[in-house]
Design a protein around this motif. Structure first.
Motif, PDB file in Angstrom:
ATOM      1  N   SER A   1       0.840  -1.160  -0.233  1.00 23.28           N
ATOM      2  CA  SER A   1       0.014  -0.068   0.057  1.00 23.28           C
ATOM      3  C   SER A   1       0.935   1.271   0.010  1.00 23.28           C
ATOM      4  N   GLU A   2       0.400   2.155  -0.150  1.00 27.62           N
ATOM      5  CA  GLU A   2       0.948   3.707  -0.127  1.00 27.62           C
ATOM      6  C   GLU A   2       1.748   3.796   1.300  1.00 27.62           C
ATOM      7  N   ARG A   3       0.845   3.629   2.471  1.00 23.10           N
ATOM      8  CA  ARG A   3       1.264   3.842   3.621  1.00 23.10           C
ATOM      9  C   ARG A   3       2.644   2.660   3.794  1.00 23.10           C
ATOM     10  N   GLU A   4       2.586   1.563   3.218  1.00 25.47           N
ATOM     11  CA  GLU A   4       3.567   0.673   3.342  1.00 25.47           C
ATOM     12  C   GLU A   4       4.983   1.010   2.772  1.00 25.47           C
ATOM     13  N   ALA A   5       4.752   1.551   1.427  1.00 25.64           N
ATOM     14  CA  ALA A   5       5.619   2.083   0.833  1.00 25.64           C
ATOM     15  C   ALA A   5       6.472   3.288   1.455  1.00 25.64           C
ATOM     16  N   ASP A   6       5.710   4.053   1.850  1.00 19.41           N
ATOM     17  CA  ASP A   6       6.049   5.203   2.895  1.00 19.41           C
ATOM     18  C   ASP A   6       6.895   4.709   4.007  1.00 19.41           C
ATOM     19  N   ALA A   7       6.742   3.705   4.810  1.00 17.36           N
ATOM     20  CA  ALA A   7       7.469   3.069   5.426  1.00 17.36           C
ATOM     21  C   ALA A   7       8.707   2.623   5.167  1.00 17.36           C
ATOM     22  N   MET A   8       8.641   1.710   4.363  1.00 19.88           N
ATOM     23  CA  MET A   8      10.055   1.512   3.522  1.00 19.88           C
ATOM     24  C   MET A   8      10.996   2.604   3.005  1.00 19.88           C
ATOM     25  N   SER A   9      10.493   3.492   2.610  1.00 15.33           N
ATOM     26  CA  SER A   9      11.123   4.553   2.030  1.00 15.33           C
ATOM     27  C   SER A   9      11.764   5.411   3.128  1.00 15.33           C
ATOM     28  N   GLU A  10      10.945   5.720   4.628  1.00 11.37           N
ATOM     29  CA  GLU A  10      11.449   6.472   5.519  1.00 11.37           C
ATOM     30  C   GLU A  10      12.307   5.625   6.162  1.00 11.37           C
ATOM     31  N   THR A  11      12.645   4.491   6.204  1.00 11.22           N
ATOM     32  CA  THR A  11      13.715   3.534   7.211  1.00 11.22           C
ATOM     33  C   THR A  11      14.763   2.974   5.827  1.00 11.22           C
ATOM     34  N   GLY A  12      14.642   3.444   4.547  1.00  6.61           N
ATOM     35  CA  GLY A  12      15.735   3.149   3.690  1.00  6.61           C
ATOM     36  C   GLY A  12      15.676   1.387   3.188  1.00  6.61           C
ATOM     37  N   SER A  13      14.619   0.777   3.860  1.00  7.26           N
ATOM     38  CA  SER A  13      14.464  -0.678   3.444  1.00  7.26           C
ATOM     39  C   SER A  13      14.396  -0.921   1.975  1.00  7.26           C
ATOM     40  N   VAL A  14      15.145  -2.058   1.708  1.00  8.60           N
ATOM     41  CA  VAL A  14      15.297  -2.616   0.336  1.00  8.60           C
ATOM     42  C   VAL A  14      13.980  -3.516  -0.171  1.00  8.60           C
ATOM     43  N   ALA A  15      13.287  -3.056  -1.154  1.00 11.14           N
ATOM     44  CA  ALA A  15      12.322  -4.048  -1.628  1.00 11.14           C
ATOM     45  C   ALA A  15      13.172  -4.903  -2.866  1.00 11.14           C
ATOM     46  N   VAL A  16      13.040  -6.261  -2.938  1.00  9.56           N
ATOM     47  CA  VAL A  16      13.771  -7.103  -3.713  1.00  9.56           C
ATOM     48  C   VAL A  16      12.819  -7.531  -4.885  1.00  9.56           C
ATOM     49  N   PHE A  17      12.960  -7.170  -6.269  1.00 12.43           N
ATOM     50  CA  PHE A  17      12.360  -7.528  -7.402  1.00 12.43           C
ATOM     51  C   PHE A  17      12.806  -8.963  -7.641  1.00 12.43           C
ATOM     52  N   CYS A  18      11.871 -10.054  -7.780  1.00  9.58           N
ATOM     53  CA  CYS A  18      12.285 -11.342  -8.127  1.00  9.58           C
ATOM     54  C   CYS A  18      11.443 -11.721  -9.370  1.00  9.58           C
ATOM     55  N   PRO A  19      12.030 -11.137 -10.582  1.00  8.63           N
ATOM     56  CA  PRO A  19      10.992 -11.557 -11.745  1.00  8.63           C
ATOM     57  C   PRO A  19      10.328 -12.724 -12.146  1.00  8.63           C
ATOM     58  N   THR A  20      11.452 -13.641 -12.208  1.00  2.00           N
ATOM     59  CA  THR A  20      10.909 -15.088 -12.737  1.00  2.00           C
ATOM     60  C   THR A  20      10.277 -15.850 -11.652  1.00  2.00           C
ATOM     61  N   SER A  21      10.560 -15.613 -10.505  1.00  2.00           N
ATOM     62  CA  SER A  21       9.831 -16.460  -9.597  1.00  2.00           C
ATOM     63  C   SER A  21       8.157 -15.480  -9.467  1.00  2.00           C
ATOM     64  N   ASN A  22       8.304 -14.463  -9.377  1.00  2.00           N
ATOM     65  CA  ASN A  22       6.974 -13.556  -9.382  1.00  2.00           C
ATOM     66  C   ASN A  22       5.876 -14.132 -10.754  1.00  2.00           C
ATOM     67  N   LEU A  23       6.462 -14.540 -11.789  1.00  2.00           N
ATOM     68  CA  LEU A  23       5.722 -14.956 -12.975  1.00  2.00           C
ATOM     69  C   LEU A  23       5.400 -16.250 -12.914  1.00  2.00           C
ATOM     70  N   PHE A  24       6.698 -17.055 -12.343  1.00  2.00           N
ATOM     71  CA  PHE A  24       6.250 -18.553 -12.357  1.00  2.00           C
ATOM     72  C   PHE A  24       5.063 -18.734 -11.442  1.00  2.00           C
ATOM     73  N   LEU A  25       5.149 -18.289 -10.261  1.00  2.00           N
ATOM     74  CA  LEU A  25       4.135 -18.594  -9.136  1.00  2.00           C
ATOM     75  C   LEU A  25       2.738 -17.668  -9.270  1.00  2.00           C
ATOM     76  N   GLY A  26       2.965 -16.942 -10.165  1.00  2.00           N
ATOM     77  CA  GLY A  26       1.460 -15.795 -10.651  1.00  2.00           C
ATOM     78  C   GLY A  26       1.245 -15.121  -9.819  1.00  2.00           C
ATOM     79  N   SER A  27       2.371 -14.489  -8.840  1.00  2.00           N
ATOM     80  CA  SER A  27       2.285 -13.822  -7.625  1.00  2.00           C
ATOM     81  C   SER A  27       1.918 -12.202  -7.931  1.00  2.00           C
ATOM     82  N   GLY A  28       2.278 -11.815  -9.301  1.00  2.00           N
ATOM     83  CA  GLY A  28       1.768 -10.464  -9.658  1.00  2.00           C
ATOM     84  C   GLY A  28       3.083  -9.675 -10.210  1.00  2.00           C
ATOM     85  N   LEU A  29       2.960  -8.400 -10.850  1.00  2.00           N
ATOM     86  CA  LEU A  29       3.985  -7.686 -11.489  1.00  2.00           C
ATOM     87  C   LEU A  29       4.418  -6.655 -10.554  1.00  2.00           C
TER      88      LEU A  29
END
Length: 438
Positions: free
Chosen positions: A275-303
């Motif tokens: 959510s926008e609130r979650e993204a704000d929390a990630m940004s404010e703490t400098g946390s890293v979101a890890v993009f896992c393309p082949t897994s997201n597609l293979f398991l149908g998790s989303g884009l």
């Protein structure tokens, strides 16, 4: 002091490219060289300049016409899941319960963990990956096997013993006390030994009780310089289940925030549905979101919403990863090929300079390790990947009409795999050729 001069075309990034025409973001030498001394790059630049300043009689390795880039970095994958790859399942939770958890139970056996560790590091080297951020299993034996093999090969690795005390088979459960004690033991035995980095690794909120999350919080407070890794918002059923387990939390991200797990050295696998609130929390703490393309597609998790996360008013730091074994390739080239397609489906483009920045310096910066890996700058560890854009007949045919560096990088990304990796150097030592024939 042993010195080696490595010659070839060289490419290294100084910062993230702003566009495909942003040549100020990188350094490229059409006839470049790297002087390697005691495992580090001591000089880099045009061949004639580096050669003139090198010790007399220096050993020379000529990789022309190939392209030399920093060793690839993979920021999220599961060492015990090599034999889970290509397992047929409808979604994340079915895949975990049917295939992954039973396979990880086998890592209680030292001999099995050691055997798979050897295969794991072979595949990393074969595919040009010199640093990875790995999840071991819940068993200390798996972490011991992983770090021992990493030490033997002199590789820079980040990994941790997984912590999980519920919602998994009995053979995969520890307790809050055991997870605390064994994680501290892994830190004492392996962190800083060779090039090893230990990460505090609660698998994800679903498999940790509040009591285990409390000891995770204690570990983060005791060892504030260590990496933290877990999973976040990969799948909508996972999100709903997590919120049921932690009803006091505002959302999934808040579960981790309440236990002090957000921060600049914290890596959260997936982050597809924030959510926008979650993204704000990630940004404010400098946390890293890890993009896992082949897994997201293979398991149908989303884009993964790469553009939305990085271009928002409060941008989120991101990295990219294979996520073996939900991921379908060890190759960071194939990983970025799928990343390109995911962005295409969202009406966006990932230019090839962005891709190569992400799998080198970008991922190094996400790990807070860019002073040692991810570039060809003097002082960096000499982890290198040598790429051949004509490695297969089909690639060679396409290479005949390549007329720019951007074309070459996109060809490598789109058609390349382990065959395009002509050599991998670990701390200045050839590692792929040392594996022998495939």
């Amino acid at each position: 002091m042993t010195s080696t001069l490595i010659r070839g075309r060289t490419l290294s990034f100084k910062r993230a490219p702003q566009s495909i025409d942003d040549s100020a973001a990188y350094t490229y030498e059409s006839d470049g060289a790297l002087l390697i001394e005691t495992g580090r790059i001591s000089a880099a630049g045009a061949y004639a300049t580096v050669k003139a300043a090198a010790p007399e009689g220096v050993a020379e390795i000529d990789h022309r016409p190939h392209l030399i880039v920093p060793g690839f970095i993979d920021t999220h994958l599961h060492f015990p899941q090599m034999q889970v790859m290509a397992s047929y399942a409808a979604n994340l939770l079915e895949w975990l319960n049917t295939y992954t958890f039973p396979e990880e139970c086998r890592f209680v056996e030292t001999a099995h963990a050691e055997r798979i560790a050897k295969h794991f590091f072979d595949e990393m080297v074969r595919h040009g990956t010199t640093t990875a951020t790995a999840y071991c299993s819940v068993h200390k034996t798996s972490a011991d096997a992983f770090f021992a093999e990493s030490l033997r090969r002199g590789m820079c690795m980040v990994a941790g013993k997984v912590m999980m005390d519920r919602n998994a088979p009995q053979g995969l459960l520890d307790t809050p006390e055991m997870s605390y004690d064994e994680t501290r033991a892994v830190i004492a035995e392996w962190h800083g030994k060779g090039r090893n980095h230990v990460a505090i690794t609660p698998r994800f909120a679903i498999t940790s009780t509040p009591e285990q999350m409390e000891v995770t919080k204690s570990l983060v407070r005791e060892f504030p310089k260590l990496h933290v890794q877990t999973h976040l918002s990969e799948n909508r059923d996972e999100i709903a289940f997590t919120c049921e387990l932690f009803p006091e939390a505002k959302d999934y991200t808040d579960v981790y925030a309440r236990y002090g797990l957000l921060g600049r050295k914290s890596l959260f696998g997936h982050c597809i549905h924030l959510s926008e609130r979650e993204a704000d929390a990630m940004s404010e703490t400098g946390s890293v979101a890890v993009f896992c393309p082949t897994s997201n597609l293979f398991l149908g998790s989303g884009l993964f919403p790469l553009g939305a996360l990085t271009r928002r008013q409060k941008p989120v730091r991101v990295s990219v990863a294979s996520d073996i074994g939900g991921g379908t390739s060890y190759s960071m080239l194939k990983t970025l090929d799928e990343a390109y397609k995911i962005l295409q489906l969202q009406g966006e483009r990932l230019n090839p300079f962005d891709s190569f920045y992400m799998m080198t310096r970008g991922n190094a910066e996400a790990l807070s390790l860019a002073d040692r890996i991810g570039t060809l700058e003097p002082g960096s560890d000499a982890d290198l990947t040598v790429l051949d854009m004509a490695a297969t007949p089909a690639m060679a045919l396409r290479a005949e009409v390549v007329n720019s560096l951007a074309d070459e990088l996109f060809l490598l990304q789109t058609m390349g795999d382990d065959r395009a990796v002509a050599e991998t150097y670990v701390a200045g030592t050839p590692a792929k050729s040392a594996l022998g024939p495939n």
